[in-house]
Design a protein around this motif. Sequence first.
Motif, PDB file in Angstrom:
ATOM      1  N   HIS A  94      41.140  18.814  47.356  1.00  0.00           N
ATOM      2  CA  HIS A  94      40.924  17.449  47.462  1.00  0.00           C
ATOM      3  C   HIS A  94      41.810  17.011  45.841  1.00  0.00           C
ATOM      4  N   ASP A 124      41.341  11.762  52.052  1.00  0.00           N
ATOM      5  CA  ASP A 124      40.076  11.899  53.019  1.00  0.00           C
ATOM      6  C   ASP A 124      38.883  12.375  52.237  1.00  0.00           C
ATOM      7  N   GLY A 131      35.429  12.406  51.136  1.00  0.00           N
ATOM      8  CA  GLY A 131      34.148  11.732  51.692  1.00  0.00           C
ATOM      9  C   GLY A 131      33.272  11.006  50.907  1.00  0.00           C
TER      10      GLY A 131
END
Length: 207
Positions: A118, A159, A161
């Motif tokens: 990420h 994306d 979270g």
Amino acid sequence: MENSTVNKPNRKKGMLALLTLAVLCLSVLAGGTYAYFTVEETSYNVITMGVLDMDLVEETTGGAPWPEEGLSGMMPGMAADKKAYISNVGSVDFYTRVKVEKIVTLADGVTADVNLEHVVLDINTTDWTEQDGWYYFNGSLPAGESTAPLFTTVTFAPDMGNEYQNSTVQVNVYAQAVQSRNNGESALTASGWPAETTLTTEETPAV
């Protein structure tokens, strides 16, 4: 008259003895002052060794120093404007390699699996070659010059979270250099790289 005739030879002998003694004295004196012509010279040769030294530079793409306190308030999908490169501040040309470590620390009380993918770095694969976890600069870096940046941005995946809220991200950059003269044809074939336990470390603050 007889006395004078008898004494004359004695005086000549006496004079001869004195002359002989004088010659001997002169010979001794001359022998005592005799010397050879001599000369001597000393040469002092000083050889100064070169200095291998580097700077690991981290700054914004605009050239401003990277803030020591890092960045805050980053959100998924955002990118930190950041670049890292090596400068040769010594007098010896060298090969250099860099290793990047990403660390994500979640907020207190949050338990979740961390996905380091990420945190994305735009690695420069044109000027750098990856091998065994290291990025090797393609070519020897002359004294007074700098490499092309290894990366210029740190991007956070869209994306990510909620588990990443209030988390801390570190991008630790480790750099090494080794002389390039008489040391292989490239950084990939060079010898003498320091062990990882002796790395020069620059820790990037949270972004």
